[in-house]
Structures are given as C-alpha cells and as structure tokens.
Design a protein around this motif. Structure first.
Motif, short mmCIF file in Angstrom:
data_model
loop_
_atom_site.label_atom_id
_atom_site.label_comp_id
_atom_site.label_asym_id
_atom_site.label_seq_id
_atom_site.Cartn_x
_atom_site.Cartn_y
_atom_site.Cartn_z
N ALA A 34 0.79 -1.04 0.16
CA ALA A 34 -0.09 -0.11 -0.06
C ALA A 34 0.69 1.25 -0.09
N PHE A 172 -9.92 -5.69 -3.36
CA PHE A 172 -9.34 -4.92 -2.19
C PHE A 172 -7.83 -4.82 -2.40
N ARG A 175 -6.97 -2.85 -5.49
CA ARG A 175 -6.84 -1.38 -5.08
C ARG A 175 -5.68 -1.07 -4.30
N LEU A 176 -5.48 -1.92 -3.24
CA LEU A 176 -4.10 -1.84 -2.58
C LEU A 176 -2.74 -1.46 -3.00
N VAL A 179 -2.72 1.69 -5.10
CA VAL A 179 -2.24 2.93 -4.06
C VAL A 179 -0.78 2.77 -4.01
N ILE A 191 -10.20 5.87 -6.14
CA ILE A 191 -9.83 5.12 -4.82
C ILE A 191 -9.42 5.88 -3.84
N ARG A 195 -7.84 5.92 3.09
CA ARG A 195 -8.61 4.67 3.63
C ARG A 195 -7.85 3.29 3.17
N MET A 196 -7.33 3.18 2.10
CA MET A 196 -6.80 1.88 1.85
C MET A 196 -5.57 1.92 2.58
N GLN A 197 -4.84 3.04 2.75
CA GLN A 197 -3.62 2.80 3.58
C GLN A 197 -3.79 2.70 4.92
#
Length: 302
Positions: A34, A172, A175-176, A179, A191, A195-197
């Motif tokens: 990430a 997931f 997307r991670l 990022v 994205i 939030r992903m991090q």
C-alpha cells in the motif's frame, strides 16, 4: 539414520522460530504493497506481547490474551496511520518513534503493574495450545514434521496463501496495490488512498499482534523486557528479500528462521555465546547485500 533423525528434530525448532518472523513479515508485506511500509512493526510486536499477557492474566483465558494482543496491534497500526494522514508526520520517523515508545512504555507499564522491570513472572498468564492433527500425528516421521505445532504456527503458514490471494485476486488487493504503485493515479481513478493505507496498516498491526502473542504465549509463557529482540527488523528484511510476493516472504522467513534454529542447535558446543547471538542478525545483512547486488545487476541488464 542419525542425520535424518537430527533433521526431523530440527524442523519443529525451525517452525517455532520462524513463526513470529513470518507473521510480522506478512504484515509488513501488506503495508508495503500500500506504499506505507510499517517500520513500527517491532514496537507493535513488543506492545502486543505485553498486552496478551496482561489480558490473559486478568481474564484467565489465553484466547482473551490473544484477542488483546491482536487488538493492540490493530490499534497501533491505526495510530501510525493517524500520525501519517492526519498529523502529516513522516512515515519513517513515526515508525521509529513507535518502536522507541513501545520499548520504554512496555517497561514502564510492566513496572507499574508488577513492580518488576524485567519480566512478568508474578502474573499468571495462559499459554495458547499446540494442535495434534488426527491420524497424521500417529505416523512416525510425518507426524513429527506436521503435527503438534503451536496454533499460531499453523496460522502463520495458513496466512501465506490467504495474503497471496488477497493481494493478487481480490478487488481490495488490486486497489491496495494500485495505491502503492501510484497514489495519485489511484486517487484519479476514484480510490480513497487514505482509507486503503489505513486498512493496510491495521491489517499489518493485526499480524504483528499475532507475532507478539506468540512470543509471550507460545514461545514462552511470560513477557520480558524487549523480548521481540529485533524480530520486527528481521521481518522487514524478510519482506524485502521476498521479491514482493507472500510466498517469497515465507521462503525468506524460513531462511532467516533457519539461522536462529542453527544457533539453537550450536548451543553447548563450546562456541562463544557472543558469536552465536550475532549470527541471526548477520544472516539477514548478508542476504540483503546479495539481494541488492542481484537486483542491481538485473536493472543494469534492463
């Protein structure tokens, strides 16, 4: 036959010393994907180890202790992401600060609760169980290799395919990784980068918490000052050596765990203890140098 018996005896030792390294390394792997490398993994392991013992002693249940360790790791992962995204602190400095805080904070908390700065011997904490696999446990050699290991050892190796599939085969994970490869491009695609991090660091903290729980409720049955012993930094090396894959991270963790197991097998052989204590840390340094040289040659060819 003696050689085979010796190898069979070493396998449980190898799996035991590899378990905390592998759990922490998988957590580092997720955060690295990430783009927020979890440099605070050492502190998360240490704090979780103490939290597990305290929760277990207070509740009388080792499973509650495990839950406490996991929660501690997750909360520290969230706090690290809070420092980065809300307070705009530097990622590297935040990770180092977390490690320092955990080293001093666990000693302080232990002293406040037990009056002892060294270890939690006065607390009656539980121990997580080992598991015997039906049928396989009765097979002479195979049973020794595959059965009777700690529940978190099975969890650690079971998490390898889970993390591999999560990273490579799920929305997931895609997307991670997007990022981590380019936060700007990921944000343009809609994205939520922050939030992903945050999710990555919380997951990383959960796995670091499991590693800490193994140290204080699997490796032994108590907490001692700085008992993580640099395993978090070894986990960072394992992820780097893993060439960006969960399976590679497992292989690197086994290699670094083998160095620990080798040291254990040499104890009592007349070798200076200072040399033995340094070997587990020399191996990752040598491995990282070889890894860096191989990577540099590959880039030169390209």
């Amino acid at each position: 036959m003696e050689t085979i018996a010796h190898i069979v005896d070493l396998v449980p030792v190898l799996l035991r010393v590899t378990t905390p390294i592998l759990l922490a390394a998988l957590g580092v792997h997720i955060s690295q994907k990430a783009g927020v490398l979890n440099l605070g993994v050492e502190g998360m392991m240490l704090a979780a180890a103490l939290a597990g013992v305290l929760a277990s002693a207070a509740s009388g249940s080792a499973w509650v202790g495990l839950a406490g360790a996991l929660a501690t790791g997750a909360v520290l992962g969230f706090l690290l992401s809070f420092a980065i995204h809300v307070l705009k602190a530097d990622l590297i400095l935040s990770g180092i600060a977390l490690n320092m805080l955990a080293a001093a904070g666990t000693t302080l908390v232990l002293y406040m609760l037990t009056g002892d700065k060294g270890m939690s011997g006065s607390l009656s904490s539980g121990v997580l169980p080992s598991l015997a696999i039906p049928l396989i446990a009765d097979i002479p050699v195979l049973g020794r290799l595959l059965s009777g290991h700690h529940v978190l050892t099975y969890l650690a190796f079971a998490m390898v395919p889970v993390v591999a599939v999560l990273m490579m085969r799920t929305p997931f994970g895609i997307r991670l990784r997007a990022v981590g490869e380019s936060a700007e491009a990921a944000a343009t695609a809609g994205i939520d980068v922050a939030r992903m991090q945050i999710a990555a660091l919380v997951l990383s903290g959960l796995l670091a918490g499991a590693a800490g729980a193994f140290l204080s409720m699997g490796y032994v049955s108590w907490f001692s000052q700085n008992m993580s012993g640099g395993r978090g930094f070894v986990a960072l090396a394992a992820d780097l050596m893993g060439y960006g894959s969960a399976w590679g991270t497992m292989a690197a963790s086994l290699l670094l765990g083998a160095a620990d197991a080798f040291v254990i097998s040499l104890q009592g052989k007349g070798i200076p203890s200072e040399l033995l204590q340094s070997l587990p840390y020399i191996v990752p340094i040598v491995a990282l140098v070889i890894h860096a040289r191989a990577r540099r040659k590959r880039f030169v060819r390209i």
